[in-house]
Structure formats: structure tokens, C-alpha cells
Design a protein around this motif. Structure first.
Motif, PDB file in Angstrom:
ATOM      1  N   THR A 132       0.825  -1.211   0.000  1.00 21.48           N
ATOM      2  CA  THR A 132       0.000   0.000   0.000  1.00 21.48           C
ATOM      3  C   THR A 132       0.857   1.257   0.000  1.00 21.48           C
ATOM      4  O   THR A 132       0.572   2.225  -0.716  1.00 21.48           O
ATOM      5  CB  THR A 132      -0.934   0.002   1.216  1.00 21.48           C
ATOM      6  OG1 THR A 132      -1.788  -1.157   1.173  1.00 21.48           O
ATOM      7  CG2 THR A 132      -1.825   1.240   1.213  1.00 21.48           C
ATOM      8  N   LEU A 145       1.200   4.409  -2.717  1.00 21.55           N
ATOM      9  CA  LEU A 145       1.082   5.820  -2.355  1.00 21.55           C
ATOM     10  C   LEU A 145       2.258   6.637  -2.880  1.00 21.55           C
ATOM     11  O   LEU A 145       2.098   7.822  -3.204  1.00 21.55           O
ATOM     12  CB  LEU A 145       0.992   5.963  -0.834  1.00 21.55           C
ATOM     13  CG  LEU A 145      -0.382   5.668  -0.221  1.00 21.55           C
ATOM     14  CD1 LEU A 145      -0.274   5.620   1.303  1.00 21.55           C
ATOM     15  CD2 LEU A 145      -1.399   6.717  -0.651  1.00 21.55           C
ATOM     16  N   ARG A 173      -7.360  -4.935   3.489  1.00 18.83           N
ATOM     17  CA  ARG A 173      -6.530  -3.835   2.992  1.00 18.83           C
ATOM     18  C   ARG A 173      -7.281  -3.007   1.957  1.00 18.83           C
ATOM     19  O   ARG A 173      -7.104  -1.782   1.900  1.00 18.83           O
ATOM     20  CB  ARG A 173      -5.225  -4.393   2.414  1.00 18.83           C
ATOM     21  CG  ARG A 173      -4.183  -3.340   2.131  1.00 18.83           C
ATOM     22  CD  ARG A 173      -2.804  -3.971   2.069  1.00 18.83           C
ATOM     23  NE  ARG A 173      -2.756  -5.077   1.128  1.00 18.83           N
ATOM     24  CZ  ARG A 173      -2.547  -4.934  -0.174  1.00 18.83           C
ATOM     25  NH1 ARG A 173      -2.378  -3.731  -0.689  1.00 18.83           N
ATOM     26  NH2 ARG A 173      -2.490  -5.985  -0.961  1.00 18.83           N
ATOM     27  N   ARG A 174      -8.122  -3.646   1.159  1.00 17.05           N
ATOM     28  CA  ARG A 174      -8.910  -2.884   0.183  1.00 17.05           C
ATOM     29  C   ARG A 174      -9.831  -1.888   0.879  1.00 17.05           C
ATOM     30  O   ARG A 174     -10.123  -0.816   0.344  1.00 17.05           O
ATOM     31  CB  ARG A 174      -9.718  -3.834  -0.711  1.00 17.05           C
ATOM     32  CG  ARG A 174      -8.870  -4.529  -1.774  1.00 17.05           C
ATOM     33  CD  ARG A 174      -9.738  -5.196  -2.822  1.00 17.05           C
ATOM     34  NE  ARG A 174     -10.489  -6.325  -2.291  1.00 17.05           N
ATOM     35  CZ  ARG A 174     -10.036  -7.572  -2.253  1.00 17.05           C
ATOM     36  NH1 ARG A 174      -8.828  -7.857  -2.713  1.00 17.05           N
ATOM     37  NH2 ARG A 174     -10.777  -8.547  -1.773  1.00 17.05           N
ATOM     38  N   THR A 209      -9.066  -0.189   3.357  1.00 19.30           N
ATOM     39  CA  THR A 209      -8.265   0.934   3.835  1.00 19.30           C
ATOM     40  C   THR A 209      -7.869   1.882   2.708  1.00 19.30           C
ATOM     41  O   THR A 209      -7.233   2.908   2.972  1.00 19.30           O
ATOM     42  CB  THR A 209      -6.982   0.437   4.535  1.00 19.30           C
ATOM     43  OG1 THR A 209      -6.077  -0.109   3.569  1.00 19.30           O
ATOM     44  CG2 THR A 209      -7.301  -0.604   5.585  1.00 19.30           C
ATOM     45  N   ILE A 210      -8.211   1.544   1.470  1.00 17.24           N
ATOM     46  CA  ILE A 210      -7.869   2.401   0.336  1.00 17.24           C
ATOM     47  C   ILE A 210      -8.942   3.473   0.206  1.00 17.24           C
ATOM     48  O   ILE A 210     -10.097   3.182  -0.100  1.00 17.24           O
ATOM     49  CB  ILE A 210      -7.769   1.594  -0.974  1.00 17.24           C
ATOM     50  CG1 ILE A 210      -6.784   0.435  -0.813  1.00 17.24           C
ATOM     51  CG2 ILE A 210      -7.364   2.506  -2.121  1.00 17.24           C
ATOM     52  CD1 ILE A 210      -5.379   0.847  -0.494  1.00 17.24           C
ATOM     53  N   GLY A 211      -8.561   4.699   0.461  1.00 16.29           N
ATOM     54  CA  GLY A 211      -9.517   5.792   0.396  1.00 16.29           C
ATOM     55  C   GLY A 211      -9.615   6.388  -0.997  1.00 16.29           C
ATOM     56  O   GLY A 211      -8.847   6.058  -1.904  1.00 16.29           O
ATOM     57  N   PRO A 256      -5.419   9.995  -1.536  1.00 18.05           N
ATOM     58  CA  PRO A 256      -4.197   9.402  -0.962  1.00 18.05           C
ATOM     59  C   PRO A 256      -4.032   9.668   0.534  1.00 18.05           C
ATOM     60  O   PRO A 256      -3.528   8.800   1.256  1.00 18.05           O
ATOM     61  CB  PRO A 256      -3.076  10.055  -1.777  1.00 18.05           C
ATOM     62  CG  PRO A 256      -3.698  10.360  -3.100  1.00 18.05           C
ATOM     63  CD  PRO A 256      -5.111  10.762  -2.778  1.00 18.05           C
ATOM     64  N   GLU A 273      -6.292   9.816   2.822  1.00 15.89           N
ATOM     65  CA  GLU A 273      -7.119   8.853   3.551  1.00 15.89           C
ATOM     66  C   GLU A 273      -6.402   7.514   3.655  1.00 15.89           C
ATOM     67  O   GLU A 273      -6.374   6.897   4.725  1.00 15.89           O
ATOM     68  CB  GLU A 273      -8.478   8.685   2.852  1.00 15.89           C
ATOM     69  CG  GLU A 273      -9.359   9.910   2.891  1.00 15.89           C
ATOM     70  CD  GLU A 273     -10.584   9.768   2.008  1.00 15.89           C
ATOM     71  OE1 GLU A 273     -11.617  10.357   2.340  1.00 15.89           O
ATOM     72  OE2 GLU A 273     -10.504   9.062   0.981  1.00 15.89           O
ATOM     73  N   THR A 274      -5.832   7.084   2.556  1.00 18.22           N
ATOM     74  CA  THR A 274      -5.108   5.809   2.551  1.00 18.22           C
ATOM     75  C   THR A 274      -3.903   5.878   3.481  1.00 18.22           C
ATOM     76  O   THR A 274      -3.622   4.925   4.226  1.00 18.22           O
ATOM     77  CB  THR A 274      -4.670   5.451   1.130  1.00 18.22           C
ATOM     78  OG1 THR A 274      -5.809   5.452   0.266  1.00 18.22           O
ATOM     79  CG2 THR A 274      -4.014   4.078   1.087  1.00 18.22           C
ATOM     80  N   ALA A 334      -5.030   5.603   6.991  1.00 18.03           N
ATOM     81  CA  ALA A 334      -5.488   4.238   7.266  1.00 18.03           C
ATOM     82  C   ALA A 334      -4.315   3.304   7.527  1.00 18.03           C
ATOM     83  O   ALA A 334      -4.353   2.473   8.439  1.00 18.03           O
ATOM     84  CB  ALA A 334      -6.326   3.720   6.102  1.00 18.03           C
ATOM     85  N   TRP A 336     -12.883   9.188   8.692  1.00 14.43           N
ATOM     86  CA  TRP A 336     -12.234   8.052   8.043  1.00 14.43           C
ATOM     87  C   TRP A 336     -11.520   7.177   9.074  1.00 14.43           C
ATOM     88  O   TRP A 336     -11.591   5.941   9.030  1.00 14.43           O
ATOM     89  CB  TRP A 336     -11.262   8.562   6.993  1.00 14.43           C
ATOM     90  CG  TRP A 336     -10.517   7.498   6.254  1.00 14.43           C
ATOM     91  CD1 TRP A 336      -9.189   7.221   6.320  1.00 14.43           C
ATOM     92  CD2 TRP A 336     -11.058   6.563   5.312  1.00 14.43           C
ATOM     93  NE1 TRP A 336      -8.856   6.175   5.490  1.00 14.43           N
ATOM     94  CE2 TRP A 336      -9.988   5.758   4.854  1.00 14.43           C
ATOM     95  CE3 TRP A 336     -12.337   6.339   4.802  1.00 14.43           C
ATOM     96  CZ2 TRP A 336     -10.155   4.743   3.924  1.00 14.43           C
ATOM     97  CZ3 TRP A 336     -12.507   5.321   3.873  1.00 14.43           C
ATOM     98  CH2 TRP A 336     -11.436   4.537   3.444  1.00 14.43           C
TER      99      TRP A 336
END
Length: 236
Positions: free
Chosen positions: A55, A59, A112-113, A115-117, A120, A122-123, A126, A186
Motif C-alpha cells: 500500500t 502511495l 486492505r482494500r 483501507t484504500i480511500g 491518498p 485517507e489511505t 489508514a 475516516w
């Protein structure tokens, strides 16, 4: 021999999970009865670190600023280093790391999916929240596995190079009240899913009857989470 930035010597984390009255031997023994078998523990812990690495590298590609790319690269390198350390422990047990991790690929990828905002930032938040909470949880579990668990704990306590990530998030939050509100909401979404991952790591057949045994650990996970949120100027 040249060392890459993630291979350099790093300070160790000093976080210790304890209940309000100090988590004594009796509590640790009770919690150990809920701990999964060693292979499950190692497989989950190793794959989680690999997921953080993946992840964070995504990013890096989505981040235009060079200084932020470098900060993310250091954090990704720290996660990869932890993954490799746990993989070496799996090999030392005589097991194939790929086979030990395989059962957890699908459920942890699904987590993990989540946690993908959309954005970027947000991710990034997370990853910081979920990695912090789950590293703490696996540190608590590690005391159940003797010398092997102690080796895993040493790896998990290594510096995760997230200080600069906290700085990036804090600047974002301070720049705009809308960012503060968005990231607060979030972060709250992430907590429930993260605690569910922690719960599913335990022996579920015993957990229903022994819920109180794990309550002190959940309490400390939330306490550490609140401190991380406070450091960014967000309410837990």
C-alpha cells in the motif's frame, strides 16, 4: 557493502501493552490460551507487513512531492524489513513462508482494500492507524510463543519510520478544517475493521466463552490508538 535506507540500523520501539493494573503473568497466560497456533500467528504477521509495504509503495506513485515520496519510501522499507524478518523466522521453523502466508492472503487483502480511500491522504492515515494497532496486537500475542515470539516482538518493535508520515498528516489537518473532519471520520471507520482482524486472529472457538480475557488488550489497543490520534490533532 552499501546498505539501502531501510537496511540501516534503527532504534527499537519501546511500546509495551499493559492493562491499567499492569498485565501480569496470569493475564498473559489466559490470553495465551486464545492465541492461534504458531504457524497461523507467523503467517498473518508476515502477510500484514507485506500488505503495508504494498500500500505504501502505491502511495509513493500517487504522491508528487519528492520529500513526501522519500518519507513514504522509508516507511515502506521498514514494513518490508519487518516482513523479511518474520519470513526468516518461518524458514527457521522449517516451513515454506509462501504456504504459511497463503491462507491469509484473501482475507487480509480484503481488509486492505477497505483501507484504500478515495484520496491518498485517507489511505495514508489508514495505513498509519491499522499498522499501529495491529503491530501492537501482535506484540501482545508474541508473549505466547516463547523464544520465537520474543524474536517476532523484537522485529515488531523496530522503528517503523512513521514520524514523517505523522508530520505530513498533521500539516494536512492543520491546513483545512474540512480535512480535519474528513480524516476524523475516516479514522473512526478504520477502527472497527481493524479490531475485527485482531479478533479473527484468535482461537474463535474459545473466544466466545473467554471474551473478558482479551478485554485488557483491546483496552490498551484503543488507548494507544487515541494517543496516535492526539499526536495528529484528531479526536479518537
Amino acid at each position: 557493502m552499501v546498505k539501502w535506507f531501510w537496511q540501516r540500523d534503527k532504534p527499537k520501539r519501546t511500546l509495551m501493552l499493559r492493562s491499567r493494573g499492569d498485565m501480569g503473568d496470569a493475564t498473559r497466560v489466559d490470553f495465551a490460551e486464545l492465541a492461534p497456533d504458531l504457524g497461523r500467528f507467523l503467517g498473518q504477521a508476515a502477510y500484514l507487513q507485506l500488505g503495508y509495504f504494498e500500500t505504501l509503495t502505491r502511495l509513493i506513485r500517487a504522491t508528487p512531492e519528492l520529500d513526501e515520496k522519500e518519507a513514504l519510501a522509508r516507511a515502506a522499507g521498514a514494513a518490508l524489513s519487518k516482513h523479511r524478518g518474520i519470513v526468516e523466522i518461518i524458514r527457521a521453523q522449517g516451513d515454506d513462508p509462501t504456504e504459511i502466508m497463503r491462507p491469509f492472503q484473501e482475507p487480509l487483502d480484503a481488509f486492505r482494500r477497505k483501507t484504500i480511500g478515495v484520496r491518498p491522504r485517507e489511505t495514508l492515515l489508514a495505513v498509519y492507524i491499522t499498522a499501529g494497532m495491529l503491530d501492537d496486537f501482535y506484540l501482545a500475542l508474541a508473549s505466547s510463543y516463547g523464544e520465537t515470539g520474543a524474536r517476532v516482538a523484537t522485529i515488531l518493535r523496530e522503528d517503523d519510520d512513521t514520524d514523517e508520515i505523522v508530520s505530513i498528516l498533521r500539516r494536512t489537518i492543520e491546513s483545512d478544517g474540512e480535512w480535519r473532519s474528513l480524516l476524523s471520520m475516516w479514522a473512526r471507520r478504520m477502527v472497527g475493521d481493524t479490531l475485527l482482524v485482531a479478533r479473527q486472529a484468535l482461537r474463535t472457538e474459545r473466544l466466545a466463552a473467554d471474551e473478558k480475557r482479551v478485554e485488557p488488550v483491546y483496552t490498551e489497543l484503543m488507548g494507544a490508538h487515541a494517543r496516535r490520534m492526539d499526536a495528529m490533532g484528531l479526536a479518537a
